[in-house]
Motif scaffolding. Structure first.
Motif, mmCIF file in Angstrom:
data_model
loop_
_atom_site.group_PDB
_atom_site.id
_atom_site.type_symbol
_atom_site.label_atom_id
_atom_site.label_comp_id
_atom_site.label_asym_id
_atom_site.label_seq_id
_atom_site.Cartn_x
_atom_site.Cartn_y
_atom_site.Cartn_z
ATOM 1 N N SER A 249 38.132 48.154 30.175
ATOM 2 C CA SER A 249 36.697 47.582 29.390
ATOM 3 C C SER A 249 35.895 46.638 30.086
ATOM 4 C CB SER A 249 37.239 46.481 27.677
ATOM 5 O OG SER A 249 37.964 45.861 29.073
ATOM 6 N N ASN A 250 34.371 46.324 29.479
ATOM 7 C CA ASN A 250 33.983 45.770 30.518
ATOM 8 C C ASN A 250 34.135 44.574 30.547
ATOM 9 O OD1 ASN A 250 32.524 44.569 27.672
ATOM 10 N ND2 ASN A 250 31.237 44.953 28.712
ATOM 11 N N GLU A 251 35.486 43.765 29.847
ATOM 12 C CA GLU A 251 35.867 41.886 29.926
ATOM 13 C C GLU A 251 35.791 42.599 31.491
ATOM 14 O OE1 GLU A 251 37.444 43.841 27.032
ATOM 15 O OE2 GLU A 251 36.372 42.659 25.874
ATOM 16 N N GLY A 252 35.253 40.567 31.951
ATOM 17 C CA GLY A 252 35.373 40.831 33.516
ATOM 18 C C GLY A 252 34.477 41.171 34.598
ATOM 19 N N ILE A 253 33.859 41.551 34.196
ATOM 20 C CA ILE A 253 31.944 41.769 34.269
ATOM 21 C C ILE A 253 32.012 41.000 34.657
ATOM 22 C CG2 ILE A 253 30.550 43.680 34.906
ATOM 23 C CD1 ILE A 253 32.285 45.427 33.800
ATOM 24 N N THR A 254 30.966 40.383 35.827
ATOM 25 C CA THR A 254 29.970 39.687 35.397
ATOM 26 C C THR A 254 28.769 39.069 34.031
ATOM 27 O OG1 THR A 254 28.447 40.354 37.985
ATOM 28 C CG2 THR A 254 30.245 38.455 37.558
ATOM 29 N N SER A 255 28.201 38.702 33.822
ATOM 30 C CA SER A 255 27.346 38.430 33.138
ATOM 31 C C SER A 255 26.273 39.145 33.497
ATOM 32 C CB SER A 255 26.550 37.428 32.377
ATOM 33 O OG SER A 255 26.785 36.789 33.646
ATOM 34 N N HIS B 162 42.499 36.333 42.187
ATOM 35 C CA HIS B 162 43.143 34.418 41.578
ATOM 36 C C HIS B 162 43.102 34.195 40.096
ATOM 37 C CE1 HIS B 162 41.474 30.592 42.066
ATOM 38 N NE2 HIS B 162 42.183 30.515 42.468
ATOM 39 N N PRO B 163 43.692 33.193 39.394
ATOM 40 C CA PRO B 163 43.951 32.697 38.322
ATOM 41 C C PRO B 163 42.190 32.560 37.523
ATOM 42 C CG PRO B 163 45.406 31.399 39.072
ATOM 43 C CD PRO B 163 44.732 32.190 40.129
ATOM 44 N N LYS B 164 41.769 32.340 38.449
ATOM 45 C CA LYS B 164 40.334 32.625 37.677
ATOM 46 C C LYS B 164 39.361 33.185 37.329
ATOM 47 C CE LYS B 164 39.350 27.605 38.811
ATOM 48 N NZ LYS B 164 38.851 26.000 39.948
ATOM 49 N N ASN B 165 40.063 34.855 37.981
ATOM 50 C CA ASN B 165 38.887 36.077 38.540
ATOM 51 C C ASN B 165 40.109 37.307 37.651
ATOM 52 O OD1 ASN B 165 40.611 36.454 39.904
ATOM 53 N ND2 ASN B 165 38.748 37.665 41.497
ATOM 54 N N GLN B 166 40.283 36.795 36.456
ATOM 55 C CA GLN B 166 41.659 38.049 36.215
ATOM 56 C C GLN B 166 40.947 38.636 35.412
ATOM 57 O OE1 GLN B 166 44.787 38.655 36.921
ATOM 58 N NE2 GLN B 166 45.877 37.208 38.261
ATOM 59 N N TYR B 167 41.074 39.924 34.457
ATOM 60 C CA TYR B 167 40.785 41.110 33.383
ATOM 61 C C TYR B 167 41.626 40.898 33.171
ATOM 62 C CZ TYR B 167 40.500 45.291 31.962
ATOM 63 O OH TYR B 167 40.382 46.244 30.711
ATOM 64 N N THR B 168 41.561 40.302 31.213
ATOM 65 C CA THR B 168 42.299 40.997 29.975
ATOM 66 C C THR B 168 41.498 41.443 29.509
ATOM 67 O OG1 THR B 168 43.922 39.239 30.728
ATOM 68 C CG2 THR B 168 43.975 40.219 28.258
ATOM 69 N N CYS B 169 42.265 42.646 28.466
ATOM 70 C CA CYS B 169 40.451 42.964 27.565
ATOM 71 C C CYS B 169 40.253 42.983 25.905
ATOM 72 C CB CYS B 169 40.831 45.009 27.970
ATOM 73 S SG CYS B 169 42.204 45.049 26.818
ATOM 74 N N THR B 170 40.104 42.734 25.869
ATOM 75 C CA THR B 170 40.247 42.328 24.191
ATOM 76 C C THR B 170 40.352 44.145 23.756
ATOM 77 O OG1 THR B 170 37.691 42.962 23.740
ATOM 78 C CG2 THR B 170 38.647 40.601 24.032
ATOM 79 N N ILE B 171 41.127 43.922 22.429
ATOM 80 C CA ILE B 171 41.180 44.883 21.975
ATOM 81 C C ILE B 171 40.406 45.345 21.455
ATOM 82 C CG2 ILE B 171 42.232 44.134 18.945
ATOM 83 C CD1 ILE B 171 44.039 46.777 20.136
ATOM 84 N N GLU B 172 39.150 44.829 21.185
ATOM 85 C CA GLU B 172 37.964 45.131 20.657
ATOM 86 C C GLU B 172 37.050 46.291 21.282
ATOM 87 O OE1 GLU B 172 38.366 42.197 20.062
ATOM 88 O OE2 GLU B 172 38.250 42.043 18.149
ATOM 89 N N GLY B 173 37.033 45.292 22.154
ATOM 90 C CA GLY B 173 36.509 46.319 24.303
ATOM 91 C C GLY B 173 37.270 47.140 24.312
ATOM 92 N N ILE B 174 39.092 46.919 24.276
ATOM 93 C CA ILE B 174 38.964 48.757 24.751
ATOM 94 C C ILE B 174 38.642 49.625 23.916
ATOM 95 C CG2 ILE B 174 42.068 47.585 23.924
ATOM 96 C CD1 ILE B 174 40.931 48.867 27.961
#
Ligand code: SF4
Ligand code: SF4
Length: 313
Positions: A218-224, A60-72
């Motif tokens: 990476s760990n982006e997109g994981i719930t807090s 869904h547009p609200k639960n997309q994953y995109t990493c950051t350059i730092e995270g990846i």
């Protein structure tokens, strides 16, 4: 002709045996060599294929994953420190050209001495930004792979393949077009839902599949609440498993993936490659059945839902 093919086959088999012997020997000497994995930069895509093997049709547009350059790069740093070599990495999405720091990840991978080669696969709907072209041009071990979705019956946006090829030719960047034609078809991944198989049946499904597409996020997109499960990201058995970790949460799949912050990462990597039980394999259809073929890249506007029960059969 027959004799030439037979000789080629014989040489291929001999080369494979030698490679097998070489890597077995390295393993006995304590070296960990990873053959291949896919680096997922984003689940966003310019297309929405209803049978996408990476499950983009469930995001869904609200639960997309995109990493950051730092995270990846933090995730990759952990992995490169623990292993001795990686044969090949494929940068995937969604559509990787949507990732704003693509040039930085290209430059990062190009500098890794433990990595033999890498490639980027794109659906051919976007062009590279100038920075990414310069980064690609500066690397000696990268290739661009362009998918050909021109046979799709209902593409909603135009393909820019010719312009993309011109860009790559102009900047002397090696590329490869994954040509298809009107008779081309995709293998149907089926609906993804939890089938509640027994452990033995799930192992059976994995063994029938053996998808060799280990996938890193990476760990982006994981719930807090789940940030500490894999704070530096994780390596999953395939892109379906990595996407499920975002669609269903990481907790459900504990034991399936390599936590890249594991204090004993090298040992965990070895265990992972010997593992045959992955809970994610309960979500796939029966892999031992004959494959069903479907038209390629049919587009959908729907956001599919992952169900819990066997009612969807
Ligand atoms: S182009 Fe289609 S198959 Fe490829 S990632 Fe996007 S949605 Fe999936
Ligand atoms: S989740 Fe398991 S069965 Fe499904 S594609 Fe991945 S490895 Fe294969």
């Amino acid at each position: 002709m027959y004799l030439i093919r037979k000789l080629q086959k014989h040489h291929e088999n001999t080369a494979l045996k030698l490679l097998h012997f070489y890597f077995s020997l390295r393993f006995k000497l304590g070296k960990v060599d990873i053959p291949y994995f896919e680096l997922v930069l984003t689940t966003k895509c310019t297309l929405r294929c209803e049978s996408c093997n990476n499950l983009m049709q469930y995001f869904h547009p609200k639960n997309q994953y995109t990493c950051t350059i730092e995270g990846i790069t933090q995730a990759l740093d952990k992995l490169f420190t623990a292993i001795d070599s990686i044969q090949s990495i494929r940068i995937i999405g969604g559509e990787p050209l949507l990732f704003k720091d693509l040039d930085k990840i290209i430059t990062y991978l190009g500098k890794q001495e433990k990595l033999l080669c890498f490639n980027i696969v794109t659906n051919g709907t976007l062009l590279f930004r100038q920075e990414a072209l310069h980064a690609l041009n500066a690397c000696l071990n990268v290739e661009v792979h362009i998918s050909d979705y021109s046979a799709s019956a209902n593409l909603k946006i135009p393909l820019k393949r010719e312009a993309l090829i011109n860009q790559l030719n102009t900047h002397n960047i090696p590329y490869y077009v994954l040509w298809t034609n009107n008779n081309s078809s995709w293998w149907d991944p089926g609906r993804i839902y939890k089938r509640n198989r027994t452990k033995e049946e799930i192992i059976c499904n994995f063994k029938a599949c053996m998808m060799p597409c280990v996938s890193l996020m990476s760990n982006e997109g994981i719930t807090s609440g789940e940030k500490n499960i894999a704070p530096s990201g994780a390596l999953f058995v395939c892109p379906i498993a990595s996407s499920l970790s975002r669609l269903r949460g990481l907790k459900e799949f504990e034991g399936d993936f390599i936590n890249l912050s594991d204090s004993n990462l090298k040992t965990r990597i070895i265990e992972f490659y010997a593992q045959s039980f992955f809970q994610a394999c309960d979500y796939c259809h029966d892999m031992w059945l004959e494959k069903k073929y479907i038209p390629i890249a049919l587009q959908t506007d729907k956001i599919l839902e992952i169900q819990n029960t066997t009612l969807c059969k």
